[in-house]
Design a protein around this motif. Structure first.
Motif, PDB file in Angstrom:
ATOM      1  N   ALA A  70       0.829  -1.210   0.000  1.00  0.00           N
ATOM      2  CA  ALA A  70       0.000   0.000   0.000  1.00  0.00           C
ATOM      3  C   ALA A  70       0.862   1.259   0.000  1.00  0.00           C
ATOM      4  O   ALA A  70       0.536   2.252  -0.665  1.00  0.00           O
ATOM      5  CB  ALA A  70      -0.933  -0.004   1.213  1.00  0.00           C
ATOM      6  N   ASP A  71       1.980   1.216   0.734  1.00  0.00           N
ATOM      7  CA  ASP A  71       2.878   2.370   0.777  1.00  0.00           C
ATOM      8  C   ASP A  71       3.459   2.662  -0.605  1.00  0.00           C
ATOM      9  O   ASP A  71       3.576   3.824  -1.017  1.00  0.00           O
ATOM     10  CB  ASP A  71       4.016   2.117   1.767  1.00  0.00           C
ATOM     11  CG  ASP A  71       3.542   2.083   3.209  1.00  0.00           C
ATOM     12  OD1 ASP A  71       2.534   2.748   3.509  1.00  0.00           O
ATOM     13  OD2 ASP A  71       4.185   1.384   4.019  1.00  0.00           O
ATOM     14  N   VAL A  72       3.854   1.612  -1.327  1.00  0.00           N
ATOM     15  CA  VAL A  72       4.430   1.795  -2.662  1.00  0.00           C
ATOM     16  C   VAL A  72       3.402   2.441  -3.589  1.00  0.00           C
ATOM     17  O   VAL A  72       3.723   3.344  -4.381  1.00  0.00           O
ATOM     18  CB  VAL A  72       4.913   0.449  -3.229  1.00  0.00           C
ATOM     19  CG1 VAL A  72       5.355   0.608  -4.682  1.00  0.00           C
ATOM     20  CG2 VAL A  72       6.047  -0.112  -2.387  1.00  0.00           C
ATOM     21  N   LEU A  73       2.159   1.984  -3.497  1.00  0.00           N
ATOM     22  CA  LEU A  73       1.115   2.572  -4.339  1.00  0.00           C
ATOM     23  C   LEU A  73       0.916   4.052  -4.017  1.00  0.00           C
ATOM     24  O   LEU A  73       0.673   4.868  -4.911  1.00  0.00           O
ATOM     25  CB  LEU A  73      -0.191   1.805  -4.147  1.00  0.00           C
ATOM     26  CG  LEU A  73      -0.188   0.367  -4.697  1.00  0.00           C
ATOM     27  CD1 LEU A  73      -1.368  -0.413  -4.145  1.00  0.00           C
ATOM     28  CD2 LEU A  73      -0.222   0.369  -6.219  1.00  0.00           C
ATOM     29  N   ARG A  74       1.063   4.429  -2.758  1.00  0.00           N
ATOM     30  CA  ARG A  74       0.915   5.842  -2.375  1.00  0.00           C
ATOM     31  C   ARG A  74       2.137   6.652  -2.822  1.00  0.00           C
ATOM     32  O   ARG A  74       2.017   7.835  -3.154  1.00  0.00           O
ATOM     33  CB  ARG A  74       0.729   5.962  -0.866  1.00  0.00           C
ATOM     34  CG  ARG A  74      -0.621   5.434  -0.375  1.00  0.00           C
ATOM     35  CD  ARG A  74      -0.721   5.554   1.159  1.00  0.00           C
ATOM     36  NE  ARG A  74      -1.936   4.948   1.677  1.00  0.00           N
ATOM     37  CZ  ARG A  74      -3.101   5.582   1.828  1.00  0.00           C
ATOM     38  NH1 ARG A  74      -3.191   6.865   1.482  1.00  0.00           N
ATOM     39  NH2 ARG A  74      -4.158   4.970   2.326  1.00  0.00           N
ATOM     40  N   LEU A  75       3.313   6.021  -2.829  1.00  0.00           N
ATOM     41  CA  LEU A  75       4.522   6.723  -3.268  1.00  0.00           C
ATOM     42  C   LEU A  75       4.477   7.023  -4.769  1.00  0.00           C
ATOM     43  O   LEU A  75       5.015   8.032  -5.227  1.00  0.00           O
ATOM     44  CB  LEU A  75       5.761   5.882  -2.940  1.00  0.00           C
ATOM     45  CG  LEU A  75       6.195   5.835  -1.472  1.00  0.00           C
ATOM     46  CD1 LEU A  75       7.294   4.796  -1.271  1.00  0.00           C
ATOM     47  CD2 LEU A  75       6.683   7.205  -1.018  1.00  0.00           C
ATOM     48  N   TYR A  76       3.842   6.135  -5.528  1.00  0.00           N
ATOM     49  CA  TYR A  76       3.789   6.291  -6.984  1.00  0.00           C
ATOM     50  C   TYR A  76       2.311   6.235  -7.409  1.00  0.00           C
ATOM     51  O   TYR A  76       1.848   5.244  -7.983  1.00  0.00           O
ATOM     52  CB  TYR A  76       4.617   5.195  -7.658  1.00  0.00           C
ATOM     53  CG  TYR A  76       6.033   5.172  -7.137  1.00  0.00           C
ATOM     54  CD1 TYR A  76       6.970   6.129  -7.542  1.00  0.00           C
ATOM     55  CD2 TYR A  76       6.429   4.220  -6.178  1.00  0.00           C
ATOM     56  CE1 TYR A  76       8.256   6.135  -7.025  1.00  0.00           C
ATOM     57  CE2 TYR A  76       7.717   4.228  -5.661  1.00  0.00           C
ATOM     58  CZ  TYR A  76       8.618   5.190  -6.089  1.00  0.00           C
ATOM     59  OH  TYR A  76       9.896   5.198  -5.576  1.00  0.00           O
TER      60      TYR A  76
END
Length: 1058
Positions: free
Chosen positions: A813-819
């Motif tokens: 989920a963090d990766v999706l928010r970063l990109y």
């Protein structure tokens, strides 16, 4: 004999058809011509013969047969063809077979009066459940009898790998009634003949077991029909002889001193191939198990045989196999009886023999002085890896089909599937090429010639990877022979290939000096055929075929030679495009990649192994039936694994006291249970910085049983608030339904919401692997996001990936928010992320003491990232938040933490923190034994934590065990309780104080030592024990270490650390 033969029998393919052919129309041809077609597998021929209305009145297909890929075609033919028998679906359960007995016992029924020859399809497991009912069969007559076709293939082990073991029927063969004939076939020719024979033995019920694991599914065997004779009016033994066979086939040295005996199957075929070229050894396969012909067995064994080794498939090593009993009793009264040795082959041993090169040959080598290699010196081995239903999944069939036309080369093809190790499935195709002048090459089963051996040094002469993502997930290049060519179909350039491959894959290429070639098939096909569609698919396949032929021909290949061969197979045009043009562009695009140096490997990627666990059958509607589950596509197969509860069938009636709940993770190999939380109690003070808590679950009514020391697998959920917030941010409606049809029934569907999927199954807040960044990149609409994701997933981005994973501990989920521009659809996102894995916790209770209850000891995992964000362990957070009465899905996992076999053997336990959990179970059981007046050996208990007042876990119970004598001696080490400046006390310090006692118990009293907890104290504990052995036994340090390593082999030095 003129018959109508369905096109779907053969594995003939077009350039765009799926690997398993569709039904299509009906072709008027002869039965003999159909058998002579090497594209028709023997298993398909069995279905054809067994489904004809002239052969049988009804075909009863049990679910276990379809689950191993047998019976689906029969169902299709029954719906679309005239001249086929009626098909009845049956579920396998206790008493399976009684309905068949009832049908044959209805003396007044019209079916029986007109001739009720019934056929049943089931698996070895199904036959074992059916056998008790068969004792009620009425006598067989020409118009009333039963034929059971049994494809010999069985899911075994935790991973449900498919195996040719017959262990399931070992205990039931002795109870089969005498009026049943049991035929066992192994080769394609035997399979076809024995199938025909099973319907012509008109005075007998027949069970026919055939090799569905290997040879009968292979493509490349031409067979002949059974000679046209009257087999029904003569005894079984004579009918077998008239068919050209014998009850026992003897192969090998006519004056052999040693003989090995197997039930006919892959192991028997391999043994005969080995014995055929070895002196002093013979192999005997049992073709007719019932009726047992004692005279025939004595007749085939020469007088020179002094030792006979009988190999039985058995469920466990304590089960006596029926074949040994038959052989031993037959030879007992011989004038000079040979010595008969029993060898019990468990399913796990069978898997070793079929998956590890030369292990079976080495087994037989123990009986004679020398064994020769049964395989011809000239043999080529080809291997293709692809994803099912992909455009190029047909290539192995195209290659085998082209090579099979050769007048000098014999070709055999086997296609296997793995649906668990890669989402969407994985296919492996093995092709063996040998001179037709070497007939022995057609006998040895493919798994013995080219096994899926994880330890192989490389035997494949040509390897093709038709989907480059497989190289990032699976260790497949290990199969390639040194210096061999490797075809990689990819859109990557040579530089991208180098940067995207895991480091150990690149190292393997360099180590083996492999010759990788790359080609972008799709780009060439798009340029030639235009938009996606059947034309582009056809061109893609011909491009891949041309690339293969160029590489296969090696130094003899020229552009003209390759074109000439292709024109001979496909003509001068494909889809209106000149083949010469396709060949020219293929020739120019095929590029050899030279690897000169290995990249710096900062983190080893765990590569998976291919495992054969699925058989796929294509229907004429375009559906795929995988292990009996009807799926619209292999993408649906991936979703079937991701959303198992959606696919869960409705509960069925069962005689089990505690049946499996279908909704409880049916994709998992282990049995799951729904238990109820009754206690959730914190053990450490609220102000303490570690939350260690005790859980109790009520298991009554579930049938859950566990052994002391086993682990409980908890199938935890994601936090509801976190899921809700993610859905809101991602812009997906959490109440949106995800609907997937129930396997095998398109009219029924199971539906769940996006919220349920993300909360209960998808590992949204888990830690992403490096491949996730690369897989996510194509979905980024922002170039900076796309390039950043590609960079992190590349070799150059390793340091960034390491920082994100180890320091920032980012989740999916963090990766999706970063990109944020990378937003695949929710179904695709679920596939990219994958399932939540169960977390396993040592059980802290003994069921002999607590009854219908299971206890856990858990510490909450939480931390703060460098940016100040709080993070939580997914499962411990879930467990910490459990409310009384809440239901939890669990499973049981075996463990190495087992008490010694004798209650009087000394037990030494060392636990740190929550590592005390299994020892609480040990102590509960020891206390129970003592209360019953049973003697127990010495019990030494060592426990370590930081503070006694805050982390003396189960301290009151431990003190009670000390007082009642259950614990002989306790060594309690609280490292932070000592005065400042004083050396901290750890459990190894307490162990050193008892060094003499520990040595005495381990060395002279068969004592067992257990350590459970974090990994860091393992070296210190090892040193403490070594020091004790040096001090009191006079051993050197190395000798002491070797002694402790020896205890590991005896399961008396047991570590369970994390």
């Amino acid at each position: 004999m003129a018959v109508d033969v369905p096109d779907s029998l053969s594995s003939s393919v077009t350039l765009v058809s799926p690997a398993s052919p569709k039904l299509g129309g009906i072709t008027a041809t002869t039965f003999e011509q159909m058998l002579e077609d090497p594209r028709v597998s023997a298993s398909n021929a069995v279905e054809f013969i067994s489904s004809r209305a002239k052969t049988t009145s009804s075909v009863y297909i049990y679910d276990l047969a379809e689950q191993v890929g047998f019976g689906t075609l029969t169902k299709i033919w029954a719906k679309s063809e005239a001249g086929t028998a009626k098909v009845v679906d049956l579920q396998t359960r206790a008493g399976a077979g009684l309905s068949l007995v009832g049908r044959l016992s209805e003396g007044t029924s019209s079916d029986t009066a007109s001739g009720a020859v019934l056929t049943a399809f089931t698996s070895p497991q199904g036959l074992s459940l059916m056998s008790p009912a068969l004792s009620y069969l009425p006598p067989a007559t020409a118009s009333s009898r039963l034929v059971i076709q049994v494809p010999n293939i069985t899911p075994v082990g935790e991973t449900l790998a498919l195996s040719p073991t017959l262990a399931n029927i070992a205990t039931v063969l002795p109870i089969l009634p005498e009026n049943i004939v049991v035929l066992i076939s192994a080769t394609s020719q035997e399979t076809v003949h024995f199938t025909q024979l099973s319907y012509q033995l008109s005075g007998s019920h027949v069970v026919h077991i055939f090799d569905h694991f290997g040879s009968s599914r292979e493509v490349g065997h031409a067979t002949l029909p059974l000679p046209d004779k009257d087999y029904g009016s003569i005894p079984v033994a004579e009918a077998i002889k008239q068919a050209g066979y014998s009850s026992f086939e003897y192969v090998g040295d006519p004056e052999a001193h040693t003989a090995v005996i197997f039930l006919n199957g892959p192991l028997a075929v391999a043994a005969k191939a080995i014995a055929n070229k070895s002196r002093g050894l013979a192999a005997v396969s049992v073709n007719v198990l019932r009726p047992w012909d004692e005279a025939a067995l004595r007749a085939v064994l020469p007088a020179t045989v002094m030792n006979i080794h009988v190999f039985d498939d058995v469920p466990n090593a304590s089960t006596q196999g029926p074949l040994y009993v038959d052989v031993f009793s037959t030879l007992l009264d011989s004038p000079s009886p040979p010595t008969v040795h029993s060898h019990r082959i468990t399913p796990s041993q069978t898997q070793v023999y079929i998956s590890q090169k030369d292990t079976f040959r080495n087994l037989l080598a123990g009986f004679v002085a020398k064994l020769d290699d049964p395989m011809p010196a000239i043999m080529k081995k080809l291997m293709f890896f692809s994803t099912p239903k992909a455009t190029l999944s047909n290539l192995p069939l195209l290659v085998e089909g082209a090579l099979s036309t050769s007048e000098t080369i014999s070709s055999r093809l086997s296609i296997d599937h793995d649906v668990f190790s890669k989402r969407g499935g994985l296919s492996a195709s093995r092709i063996l090429l040998a001179p037709k002048s070497a007939p022995e090459s057609d006998g040895m089963p493919i798994p013995f010639v080219l096994p899926y051996d994880a330890q192989t040094s490389g035997e494949v002469d040509f390897l093709a990877v038709l989907d480059h993502t497989i190289l990032k997930s699976h260790s497949i290049l290990r199969y390639a022979k040194r210096y061999s060519p490797v075809l990689i179909v990819t859109s990557w350039t040579a530089e991208e290939l180098f940067s995207n491959l895991p480091g150990q894959v690149t190292e393997l290429i360099l180590e083996k000096e492999l010759r990788p070639f790359i080609i972008d098939v799709q780009a060439i096909a798009e340029g030639l055929a235009g938009a996606a569609g059947s034309a582009q698919d056809a061109i893609s396949n011909i491009i891949a075929y041309l690339a293969f032929m160029r590489m296969y021909l090696g130094g003899a290949s020229t552009e003209e030679n390759v074109l000439k061969l292709a024109i001979a197979s496909y003509g001068e045009q494909v889809e209106g495009i000149e083949l010469s043009k396709i060949n020219s562009q293929t020739w120019d695009a095929l590029e050899e990649v030279l690897f000169t140096e290995a990249p710096v490997v900062e983190k080893i990627v765990e590569l998976k192994e291919f495992e054969f666990n699925a058989i796929a059958v294509e229907t004429d509607e375009g559906d795929t039936v995988v292990n009996g589950a009807r799926l619209g596509s292999w993408h649906d197969a991936a979703k079937h694994l991701m959303f198992p509860s959606i696919f869960s069938p409705p509960p069925e009636l069962t005689d089990e006291a505690f049946p499996q709940v279908p909704a409880l993770r049916p994709e998992l190999p282990e049995r799951t249970f729904l238990v109820t939380c009754t206690v959730n109690r914190r053990l450490t003070p609220k102000e303490y910085d570690r939350n260690v808590f005790h859980l109790e679950f009520d298991t009554s009514g579930t049938g859950l049983k566990y052994a002391i020391g086993e682990a409980l697998g908890v199938h935890g959920w994601n936090d509801a608030q976190d899921v809700t917030e993610f859905c809101e941010w991602y812009g997906v409606d959490p109440h949106r339904l995800v609907t997937i049809p129930v396997p095998g029934n398109d009219d029924k569907h199971h539906t769940r919401t996006v919220f349920q999927a993300l909360q209960q199954q998808i590992d949204l807040f888990g830690r992403p692997p490096k491949s996730f960044y690369t897989d996510l990149a194509p979905y980024a609409t922002s170039k900076p996001d796309k390039y950043a994701l590609m960079f992190i997933g590349s070799a150059e981005g390793s340091s960034t990936f390491k920082k994100l994973g180890e320091k920032d501990t980012v989740s999916f989920a963090d990766v999706l928010r970063l990109y944020p521009s990378a937003r695949p659809g929710i179904e695709v996102l679920c596939e990219l992320i994958g399932d939540i894995k169960p977390r396993h916790y040592s059980i802290a209770s003994a069921q002999s003491v607590v009854g219908d209850r299971v206890d856990l000891l858990v510490v909450t995992v939480d931390w703060v990232t460098p940016s100040g964000s709080p993070k939580y362990g997914q499962c411990t957070r879930y467990l910490a938040g459990l409310q009384i009465g809440q239901k939890v899905t669990v499973s049981i996992k075996p463990s190495v933490m087992k008490l010694p076999p004798t209650d009087t053997q000394p037990v030494i336990m060392a636990g740190l923190g929550t590592g005390a959990a299994p020892f609480r179970a040990f102590l509960q059981h020891k206390a129970l034994l003592q209360s019953q007046g049973k003697p127990i050996g010495p019990v030494y208990y060592y426990f370590g934590s930081r503070h006694q007042s805050q982390e003396y876990l189960y301290g009151e119970e431990i003190e009670a065990f000390i007082l009642d004598g259950t614990i002989t001696r306790a060594g309690l080490a609280f490292s932070r309780d000592g005065p400042p400046g004083v050396k901290k006390v750890y459990i190894q310090s307490k162990m050193s104080e008892d060094a003499h006692d520990l040595v005495k118990m381990l060395k002279y009293e068969e004592g067992a030592f257990y350590l459970c907890g974090p990994t860091w104290p393992v070296p210190d504990v090892f040193e403490a024990l070594c020091g004790a052995l040096v001090q009191y036994e006079g051993m050197s340090k190395d000798e002491a270490g070797e002694y402790l390593e020896g205890l590991k082999e005896e399961e008396r030095y047991v570590l369970e650390v994390y």
